[in-house]
Enzyme design. Sequence first.
Site, PDB file in Angstrom:
ATOM      1  N   ASP A   1      25.726  32.555 -21.296  1.00 24.32           N
ATOM      2  CA  ASP A   1      25.862  33.976 -21.033  1.00 24.32           C
ATOM      3  C   ASP A   1      27.112  34.413 -21.796  1.00 24.32           C
ATOM      4  O   ASP A   1      27.968  33.595 -22.095  1.00 24.32           O
ATOM      5  CB  ASP A   1      26.053  34.153 -19.521  1.00 24.32           C
TER       6      ASP A   1
ATOM      7  N   CYS B   1      17.028  -0.815   5.462  1.00 30.58           N
ATOM      8  CA  CYS B   1      17.581  -0.479   6.780  1.00 30.58           C
ATOM      9  C   CYS B   1      17.741   1.030   6.902  1.00 30.58           C
ATOM     10  O   CYS B   1      17.501   1.612   7.953  1.00 30.58           O
ATOM     11  CB  CYS B   1      18.948  -1.106   6.983  1.00 30.58           C
TER      12      CYS B   1
ATOM     13  N   CYS C   1      20.840  -3.275   3.925  1.00 31.47           N
ATOM     14  CA  CYS C   1      20.231  -2.936   2.643  1.00 31.47           C
ATOM     15  C   CYS C   1      19.464  -1.640   2.752  1.00 31.47           C
ATOM     16  O   CYS C   1      19.361  -1.064   3.827  1.00 31.47           O
ATOM     17  CB  CYS C   1      19.332  -4.051   2.137  1.00 31.47           C
TER      18      CYS C   1
ATOM     19  N   ASP D   1      23.182  36.286 -13.581  1.00 30.54           N
ATOM     20  CA  ASP D   1      22.772  35.030 -14.193  1.00 30.54           C
ATOM     21  C   ASP D   1      22.046  34.121 -13.206  1.00 30.54           C
ATOM     22  O   ASP D   1      21.443  33.127 -13.605  1.00 30.54           O
ATOM     23  CB  ASP D   1      23.992  34.270 -14.727  1.00 30.54           C
TER      24      ASP D   1
ATOM     25  N   ASP E   1      27.968  33.050 -15.200  1.00 28.43           N
ATOM     26  CA  ASP E   1      28.977  33.285 -14.180  1.00 28.43           C
ATOM     27  C   ASP E   1      28.586  34.350 -13.172  1.00 28.43           C
ATOM     28  O   ASP E   1      29.021  34.337 -12.042  1.00 28.43           O
ATOM     29  CB  ASP E   1      30.278  33.735 -14.840  1.00 28.43           C
TER      30      ASP E   1
HETATM   31  P1  ADP Z   1      26.211  39.931 -19.710  1.00 30.05           P
HETATM   32  O1  ADP Z   1      24.823  39.459 -19.801  1.00 30.05           O
HETATM   33  O2  ADP Z   1      26.903  39.866 -21.033  1.00 30.05           O
HETATM   34  O3  ADP Z   1      27.001  39.252 -18.646  1.00 30.05           O
HETATM   35  P2  ADP Z   1      25.391  42.256 -18.161  1.00 30.05           P
HETATM   36  O4  ADP Z   1      23.974  41.864 -18.124  1.00 30.05           O
HETATM   37  O5  ADP Z   1      26.151  42.146 -16.903  1.00 30.05           O
HETATM   38  O6  ADP Z   1      26.170  41.492 -19.334  1.00 30.05           O
HETATM   39  O7  ADP Z   1      25.496  43.740 -18.659  1.00 30.05           O
HETATM   40  C1  ADP Z   1      24.882  44.158 -19.852  1.00 30.05           C
HETATM   41  C2  ADP Z   1      25.371  45.500 -20.299  1.00 30.05           C
HETATM   42  O8  ADP Z   1      25.009  46.481 -19.349  1.00 30.05           O
HETATM   43  C3  ADP Z   1      26.878  45.586 -20.412  1.00 30.05           C
HETATM   44  O9  ADP Z   1      27.323  45.170 -21.665  1.00 30.05           O
HETATM   45  C4  ADP Z   1      27.111  47.068 -20.206  1.00 30.05           C
HETATM   46  O10 ADP Z   1      26.867  47.750 -21.413  1.00 30.05           O
HETATM   47  C5  ADP Z   1      26.027  47.454 -19.240  1.00 30.05           C
HETATM   48  N1  ADP Z   1      26.504  47.471 -17.857  1.00 30.05           N
HETATM   49  C6  ADP Z   1      26.210  46.599 -16.887  1.00 30.05           C
HETATM   50  N2  ADP Z   1      26.812  46.928 -15.737  1.00 30.05           N
HETATM   51  C7  ADP Z   1      27.535  48.036 -15.995  1.00 30.05           C
HETATM   52  C8  ADP Z   1      28.378  48.886 -15.215  1.00 30.05           C
HETATM   53  N3  ADP Z   1      28.647  48.654 -13.933  1.00 30.05           N
HETATM   54  N4  ADP Z   1      28.924  49.946 -15.817  1.00 30.05           N
HETATM   55  C9  ADP Z   1      28.676  50.197 -17.109  1.00 30.05           C
HETATM   56  N5  ADP Z   1      27.902  49.450 -17.874  1.00 30.05           N
HETATM   57  C10 ADP Z   1      27.319  48.398 -17.348  1.00 30.05           C
HETATM   58 MG    MG Z   2      28.161  37.430 -17.318  1.00 31.27          MG
END
Ligand code: ADP
Ligand code: MG
Length: 695
Positions: A387, A16, A13, A594, A590
């Site tokens: 997201d 244990c 149980c 995030d 993803d």
């Molecule tokens: P989400 O929250 O929708 O996943 P992100 O936070 O990753 O998006 O990015 C927010 C915004 O920042 C994108 O929509 C883009 O405009 C800009 N951004 C982020 N990373 C890049 C990159 N490597 N090159 C160009 N723009 C970028």
């Molecule tokens: Mg994203």
Amino acid sequence: MKTVKLQVDAMSCASCAKAVEKALSAVTGVDKASVNFVSKTATVNVQNTLANEQPLIDAVKRAGYSAHLPVRDRETQENRAARRQFVKVIGIGALLVVGWVLGATKLVPATVATGLVIIALVLAAWPIFLRAIKALLGKRLDADVLVTIAVIAASSVGEFVAAAEVAFIMLLGAQLEEYTIRRARRSLGSLLSLVPPTAHVRRDGKEEEVAAAELQVGDVVVVRAGERIPVDGVVQSGMASVNQAPVTGESMPVDRSEGDEVFVGTLAETGALIIEARRVGEDTTLARIAQLVEAAQQREAPIQRTLDRAAGWLVPIMLTLSALVYVFSHDVARAITVLIVACPCALILATPTAVMAAIARAARAGVLIKGGQYLEATARLHTIVFDKTGTLTHGEPEVTHVSRFDQHSEAELVQMAAVAEKMSAHPVARAIMRKATALGLVTEDPATFEAHHGRGVVAERNGQKLVVGQTGLMDDQSIVMSDALHTHMDEHHDEGHTTIVVAHDGEICGTICVADTVRARADEAISDLRKMGIEKVVMLTGDNKRVAMQIADKLGIDEVKADVLPEQKAAHIESLRQKGRLGGVAMVGDGINDAPALSVADVGIAMGLGGTDVAHEAADIALMADDLSKIAFAVGLSRHTLQIIKQGLLFALVYNVVMVTTAATGHLHMIGGAIAHQFSSVLVIVNAMRLLRYR
Ligand code: ADP
Ligand code: MG
């Protein structure tokens, strides 16, 4: 530091399990030990100074149990042992019935009949007796001690038939319990049994059959129609329709050909594949799933810990109660019956069995729930935050427009952006890279590179600074944007296109628009959640507000928070949590950006295998496929699990109280008590196992 896993036997149980835990923790070199009663496994964190497992196994033995290393074929071993045990129990039962019938019908002298009953009694009670001695030696009082006292007391007043029947019923009940629990565990074991035992490997132009354990990264394996894929890897050539259900929970087969990723345990239904192994053995996705699920089942739900502690003091209380019944009634049988029905076994089993079954069920659907506490939290969600990029959308945007704002040509513009983005893994960066490739452009590595998460990138090429990203990044870098540029961007944003600004040497050169597609059935998934009573659905994105609104409108999302930086995502989740009354907030995401939000949320849910590892680590629930409908499944299953746990606890509690009262007042016979007691444990377990067949 390393982790050792042991299989622990002979635990009867939950108390244990605590004893084994204590014994293991006392061994020098052990940092922490946790023992799961249901899965009968001990997870021990030991220092590297501990050369082998022997001291651990010895410590468990000294505590009165036995332990061994988990073996691959433990399932078959267990099955064989279970069958032997079953035959034994049937034999004892038959002996008991024969002795009893012969005694009652007086066909043979009474001594012969009683002799048979006593043999049955000794056989049935022996294992219980041994466990009770072990418990007492370990200075513990548990269910076995209660039953042993009851059996000895009954025999001492000449009630041999009753004593034998009690012991037999206890034995039979334990059998039933083990059988049901084993069935639940098997649905996990079956995950790993999907790994084919051998693989066809191509070496030096020859094909040979190699044992799965000997496969190495880089091996080239051949998989033909009807065979399971033995490695995680990438398809070199060939084509096949692959059923990925064991890994992703998706029942529809997918087509796989050159360059595609495939997973161990999945089935090539038609066609053939030549695969280069990328991960083998313990590192494969399937093995990681199995490990994760096992670890999840080890993690106790808070409610369980309280109950284990309760069991510790319930047994002495019940002993006292039984003694009091004897003192007042002078009825040995009555006191014995109280002992038998008093054990809180069903109460202790209610939560762990339900949690185990639910986690196993979810894993089969491609939903990894990392612990019982998350089932509890998921059942109580009122807000779900999504997201946008990669979660609600595919996260594979495509370049739709390229607009020039100075003398640079379109190709030059894309090339500059591509060089800057070369080192970035962001979906936008990948879209720009694909565009550059399509235009046949050569992109060299940037001299320096800096990722600004949620904004864009800053890089250097030929001593000149390249800034590629959204307007916030331009502001940060003190790059001036004209009104014409702002108007141009607003127009594209209203069409749902994310517009990225490209600047070279402090001057704006132009913009690149990218558009992402919303996942199929995302709207359905959200409306399902709403139907289940989730009050608020929020979208959180680093993207532009106008773009975000486009998608939110299509999907029926209540609230949009756009232009948020990764760290603000976490803060926003926190504020939603503060606002919410009872219940909780889930974050579905993803990307790397995030991860903080996933950990802050009451329940962090990471999207499919396409999602980044960081997100999977930070999450409490990981979806194996990019299937948003699995969120509603998880919520439904969690609620159902909580219901089943509550049913079990309530039933066990009421039942125990009623039985103890009935026994104490002399309305229950010893044998009835034994049957009643085992009945409740089995009922609670069987009820929990219904979760395995959820929806
Ligand atoms: P989400 O929250 O929708 O996943 P992100 O936070 O990753 O998006 O990015 C927010 C915004 O920042 C994108 O929509 C883009 O405009 C800009 N951004 C982020 N990373 C890049 C990159 N490597 N090159 C160009 N723009 C970028
Ligand atoms: Mg994203």
